[in-house]
Design a protein around this motif. Sequence first.
Motif, PDB file in Angstrom:
ATOM      1  N   GLU A 198       0.852  -1.190   0.000  1.00  6.30           N
ATOM      2  CA  GLU A 198       0.000   0.000   0.000  1.00  6.30           C
ATOM      3  C   GLU A 198       0.887   1.239   0.000  1.00  6.30           C
ATOM      4  O   GLU A 198       1.833   1.339   0.794  1.00  6.30           O
ATOM      5  CB  GLU A 198      -0.919   0.006   1.218  1.00  6.30           C
ATOM      6  CG  GLU A 198      -1.836   1.221   1.279  1.00  6.30           C
ATOM      7  CD  GLU A 198      -2.637   1.293   2.555  1.00  6.30           C
ATOM      8  OE1 GLU A 198      -3.379   2.279   2.736  1.00  6.30           O
ATOM      9  OE2 GLU A 198      -2.517   0.371   3.386  1.00  6.30           O
ATOM     10  N   LEU A 199       0.575   2.192  -0.875  1.00 14.09           N
ATOM     11  CA  LEU A 199       1.321   3.445  -0.958  1.00 14.09           C
ATOM     12  C   LEU A 199       0.487   4.583  -0.390  1.00 14.09           C
ATOM     13  O   LEU A 199      -0.670   4.774  -0.781  1.00 14.09           O
ATOM     14  CB  LEU A 199       1.694   3.768  -2.413  1.00 14.09           C
ATOM     15  CG  LEU A 199       2.320   5.151  -2.669  1.00 14.09           C
ATOM     16  CD1 LEU A 199       3.651   5.287  -1.929  1.00 14.09           C
ATOM     17  CD2 LEU A 199       2.510   5.393  -4.161  1.00 14.09           C
ATOM     18  N   LYS A 200       1.086   5.326   0.512  1.00 15.09           N
ATOM     19  CA  LYS A 200       0.469   6.510   1.097  1.00 15.09           C
ATOM     20  C   LYS A 200       1.336   7.710   0.772  1.00 15.09           C
ATOM     21  O   LYS A 200       2.548   7.707   1.023  1.00 15.09           O
ATOM     22  CB  LYS A 200       0.342   6.351   2.622  1.00 15.09           C
ATOM     23  CG  LYS A 200      -0.325   7.511   3.323  1.00 15.09           C
ATOM     24  CD  LYS A 200      -1.821   7.531   3.069  1.00 15.09           C
ATOM     25  CE  LYS A 200      -2.505   8.615   3.893  1.00 15.09           C
ATOM     26  NZ  LYS A 200      -3.956   8.680   3.603  1.00 15.09           N
ATOM     27  N   VAL A 201       0.747   8.760   0.172  1.00 13.98           N
ATOM     28  CA  VAL A 201       1.485   9.970  -0.205  1.00 13.98           C
ATOM     29  C   VAL A 201       1.111  11.086   0.759  1.00 13.98           C
ATOM     30  O   VAL A 201      -0.074  11.404   0.917  1.00 13.98           O
ATOM     31  CB  VAL A 201       1.175  10.389  -1.658  1.00 13.98           C
ATOM     32  CG1 VAL A 201       1.960  11.638  -2.032  1.00 13.98           C
ATOM     33  CG2 VAL A 201       1.512   9.258  -2.616  1.00 13.98           C
ATOM     34  N   VAL A 202       2.109  11.686   1.406  1.00 11.25           N
ATOM     35  CA  VAL A 202       1.887  12.746   2.386  1.00 11.25           C
ATOM     36  C   VAL A 202       2.600  14.016   1.931  1.00 11.25           C
ATOM     37  O   VAL A 202       3.516  13.976   1.104  1.00 11.25           O
ATOM     38  CB  VAL A 202       2.378  12.330   3.793  1.00 11.25           C
ATOM     39  CG1 VAL A 202       1.627  11.107   4.286  1.00 11.25           C
ATOM     40  CG2 VAL A 202       3.879  12.055   3.773  1.00 11.25           C
ATOM     41  N   GLU A 203       2.190  15.146   2.494  1.00  8.75           N
ATOM     42  CA  GLU A 203       2.841  16.413   2.188  1.00  8.75           C
ATOM     43  C   GLU A 203       4.200  16.474   2.872  1.00  8.75           C
ATOM     44  O   GLU A 203       4.384  15.968   3.972  1.00  8.75           O
ATOM     45  CB  GLU A 203       1.970  17.584   2.637  1.00  8.75           C
ATOM     46  CG  GLU A 203       0.694  17.755   1.826  1.00  8.75           C
ATOM     47  CD  GLU A 203       0.967  18.121   0.377  1.00  8.75           C
ATOM     48  OE1 GLU A 203       1.983  18.801   0.119  1.00  8.75           O
ATOM     49  OE2 GLU A 203       0.183  17.720  -0.498  1.00  8.75           O
ATOM     50  N   GLY A 204       5.141  17.102   2.220  1.00 11.56           N
ATOM     51  CA  GLY A 204       6.476  17.251   2.791  1.00 11.56           C
ATOM     52  C   GLY A 204       7.492  17.519   1.712  1.00 11.56           C
ATOM     53  O   GLY A 204       7.206  17.407   0.511  1.00 11.56           O
ATOM     54  N   LYS A 205       8.696  17.873   2.121  1.00 15.69           N
ATOM     55  CA  LYS A 205       9.782  18.169   1.194  1.00 15.69           C
ATOM     56  C   LYS A 205      10.638  16.933   0.990  1.00 15.69           C
ATOM     57  O   LYS A 205      11.135  16.346   1.952  1.00 15.69           O
ATOM     58  CB  LYS A 205      10.649  19.309   1.725  1.00 15.69           C
ATOM     59  CG  LYS A 205      11.741  19.751   0.753  1.00 15.69           C
ATOM     60  CD  LYS A 205      12.541  20.907   1.326  1.00 15.69           C
ATOM     61  CE  LYS A 205      13.639  21.344   0.354  1.00 15.69           C
ATOM     62  NZ  LYS A 205      14.457  22.450   0.921  1.00 15.69           N
ATOM     63  N   PRO A 206      10.831  16.500  -0.266  1.00 13.67           N
ATOM     64  CA  PRO A 206      11.687  15.340  -0.514  1.00 13.67           C
ATOM     65  C   PRO A 206      13.114  15.576  -0.035  1.00 13.67           C
ATOM     66  O   PRO A 206      13.588  16.712   0.027  1.00 13.67           O
ATOM     67  CB  PRO A 206      11.637  15.186  -2.040  1.00 13.67           C
ATOM     68  CG  PRO A 206      10.401  15.916  -2.462  1.00 13.67           C
ATOM     69  CD  PRO A 206      10.242  17.053  -1.492  1.00 13.67           C
ATOM     70  N   ALA A 207      13.803  14.489   0.299  1.00 14.11           N
ATOM     71  CA  ALA A 207      15.185  14.614   0.783  1.00 14.11           C
ATOM     72  C   ALA A 207      16.133  15.034  -0.327  1.00 14.11           C
ATOM     73  O   ALA A 207      17.054  15.815  -0.104  1.00 14.11           O
ATOM     74  CB  ALA A 207      15.632  13.293   1.406  1.00 14.11           C
ATOM     75  N   LEU A 208      15.928  14.541  -1.542  1.00  8.69           N
ATOM     76  CA  LEU A 208      16.776  14.899  -2.686  1.00  8.69           C
ATOM     77  C   LEU A 208      16.121  16.061  -3.421  1.00  8.69           C
ATOM     78  O   LEU A 208      14.939  15.996  -3.782  1.00  8.69           O
ATOM     79  CB  LEU A 208      16.945  13.714  -3.629  1.00  8.69           C
ATOM     80  CG  LEU A 208      17.563  12.451  -3.018  1.00  8.69           C
ATOM     81  CD1 LEU A 208      17.668  11.344  -4.054  1.00  8.69           C
ATOM     82  CD2 LEU A 208      18.923  12.748  -2.415  1.00  8.69           C
ATOM     83  N   THR A 209      16.883  17.131  -3.643  1.00  7.05           N
ATOM     84  CA  THR A 209      16.334  18.330  -4.274  1.00  7.05           C
ATOM     85  C   THR A 209      17.214  18.787  -5.426  1.00  7.05           C
ATOM     86  O   THR A 209      18.415  18.498  -5.468  1.00  7.05           O
ATOM     87  CB  THR A 209      16.193  19.476  -3.253  1.00  7.05           C
ATOM     88  OG1 THR A 209      17.484  19.755  -2.677  1.00  7.05           O
ATOM     89  CG2 THR A 209      15.222  19.108  -2.145  1.00  7.05           C
ATOM     90  N   GLY A 210      16.611  19.536  -6.341  1.00 10.00           N
ATOM     91  CA  GLY A 210      17.314  20.065  -7.497  1.00 10.00           C
ATOM     92  C   GLY A 210      16.323  20.451  -8.576  1.00 10.00           C
ATOM     93  O   GLY A 210      15.112  20.266  -8.433  1.00 10.00           O
ATOM     94  N   ASP A 211      16.840  21.025  -9.680  1.00  5.72           N
ATOM     95  CA  ASP A 211      15.983  21.393 -10.804  1.00  5.72           C
ATOM     96  C   ASP A 211      15.457  20.126 -11.463  1.00  5.72           C
ATOM     97  O   ASP A 211      16.222  19.231 -11.816  1.00  5.72           O
ATOM     98  CB  ASP A 211      16.753  22.240 -11.817  1.00  5.72           C
ATOM     99  CG  ASP A 211      17.083  23.624 -11.272  1.00  5.72           C
ATOM    100  OD1 ASP A 211      16.270  24.119 -10.473  1.00  5.72           O
ATOM    101  OD2 ASP A 211      18.123  24.189 -11.640  1.00  5.72           O
ATOM    102  N   LYS A 212      14.134  20.083 -11.691  1.00  7.89           N
ATOM    103  CA  LYS A 212      13.503  18.891 -12.256  1.00  7.89           C
ATOM    104  C   LYS A 212      13.414  18.950 -13.780  1.00  7.89           C
ATOM    105  O   LYS A 212      13.111  17.940 -14.405  1.00  7.89           O
ATOM    106  CB  LYS A 212      12.090  18.730 -11.672  1.00  7.89           C
ATOM    107  CG  LYS A 212      12.043  18.687 -10.152  1.00  7.89           C
ATOM    108  CD  LYS A 212      12.757  17.474  -9.617  1.00  7.89           C
ATOM    109  CE  LYS A 212      12.728  17.451  -8.093  1.00  7.89           C
ATOM    110  NZ  LYS A 212      11.394  17.346  -7.542  1.00  7.89           N
TER     111      LYS A 212
END
Length: 640
Positions: A349-363
């Motif tokens: 089961e996948l649950k998606v929550v609000e928050g900032k991902p650990a890996l960041t950068g231009d997408k």
Amino acid sequence: MTLLAFVFLLALLPAGSARGRHPPKAAISSPVFGPREVQGVLGGSATVKCFYPPTPVNRHDRKYWCRLQGSRCVTVVSSDYVAPAYQGRISLSDHPEAENFQINISALGLEDAGTFQCGVGVNGRGLSHTVTVRIVEDPREAAELFYVKLRSTWTVSCSFGQETASIRKYLCKQEKGGCRNIVDSHQDIDPDFQGRVLLTFEEPPGTFSVTVTQMDWEDTGLYYCGAGEYGKDDNLKELDVFVYEDKNFPQLKTKVIGKTGGSATFECLFDPLKKSSTRFWRKLRKQGGYETIIDSTGFVKYGYDGRVAMLDNPENRSVTVILNQLQPKDEGSYWCMSNELKEQQSSTELKVVEGKPALTGDKRVEAQPGSRVDLTCSYPCQYYSYEKYWCKWNYTGCPVLPGQQQGVPGPAASCNASSRTVQLSFDPLTEDDEGWYWCGVKRNGAFGETMAVQLLVSSGSDAKHSPELLEVDSSRESGAVPPGGAYSDAEVRRGAVPESSEESRGSNTLALVLGPLAGLILIVVTAFAIVKYRQLKRSDLVSVGSYRTNISMSDFESVRDFSASNGAKEIQETPVGGDEFITTVDAQESAADTTKAKRSSKEDAELAYSSFLVTSDSIAQGGSGGDSAVPEVSPPQDRV
């Protein structure tokens, strides 16, 4: 009183809240499992199948079948023994690869009825299962046995003929109050099995299968699959399920939590010996059925390009599926399936929550061929000791790209531990480099979080470059076109407009002409002043004997005219000998005539000498410009 309140609260807890906490007593006392009851016809035969955990000890240990007589269990047959009364009509065969052994009895008599045990090791030591044998005239169909590992998947197929193709199909579990519906073809699913049970139709018509993942201790029990309504129709089949624990069986996650914009990792178990099987990763639909997201043949569902990858891990008999760029609509139950090995299916089961991902950068990055591009991925301190990598996504996986130190042509990855960034460099960028690139972390071979970046290679002049990702010459003039003929996003946002080509050429030509000309004039003026100053220094100042200056008056007048012309002042002289003298700005000819006037007195010489000293001092001090001028000299009247 407090104890009573606590007991009351426990009674109010939902039945599903205690799932998986405690195994049933039967599972603790004995991992050996077999039928509850065996029916046979007088004079006929019967087969008893007993299951046991396939540990090295159990594989080679003694197997037995014994009759219960009070507190004793008398051996009827074992791996190396057959009771005299059963000689020639009973046998025991061991099948360790199938995790069971079987007892075959023929020429059944009334004396064969009773209570027996099948077990492993020594009689009565606990590794046994009790079976009741009955001799009947019309035996019913025996329950199908299923020996299922904890946290694994159970699959059963049921068929009731083509005449049942259009009626309801179901699976229910026998309980005290009746048969509890688990799932049916109308998509009525028990809450405890939500997301982990799937009913699918098969060929021929009237055939269906039910798959249950994440089997838990409480799932042990007696089930029925059927067509129609339980208790009203005779189209049903008895299923006896026993759940046991295998210490070597990997415990997969049953629930994964991901952050919006981040990623989630799923593990799927597959038999590595079946290399030809097709593996699927599917999402259950709320309205029933499922949709395939990706499979091992290279299929990727539309809209998932660059988002999902299936990675093989043959060393641990698993496949890793990574889904990134998570969105709230991605929530749900995902299944790992195979077209050959149904027992290896699993669900998460996948649950998606609000928050900032650990890996960041231009997408998303866009650039032109031939430019230098750096894709940058920042990671937090928690991933400091993890293995970092960049890979290029494709429909069959995400091959890891080499590091800069390996010297392989093409894009190269590097890691800066001080700034906690992982960089992928393209120098120069080519059209073949366009695509999706993933930045990720690994630990002990297990894949962790990932971040996807889409790299677009533009061949036109309208490509937008990110200043953070492209090396642009910072010394170029404001409004000038950067290399490649494209403007950065920042310049476009500021509304910068390039100069027209004609204006640019005009300003450049003017600068090229005026600059050298100004420098040339300055050099000429300086040289002229120095030459004149040296000439004056070498001249004799006064001839006392004649009371006349020994200075060339033409030189004197030239110096005076040069100094006075810079001040733009008029030079006035009084008339000599009654003749009229017209005032003028450029009086070089008149000034030349005055040099012929005679100086008959000593005062004339002294006055000329004083004027020269003042003029030479002014020239020596750099007074070739400005408002300074040579003092005016009014010659005295000639004496008669």
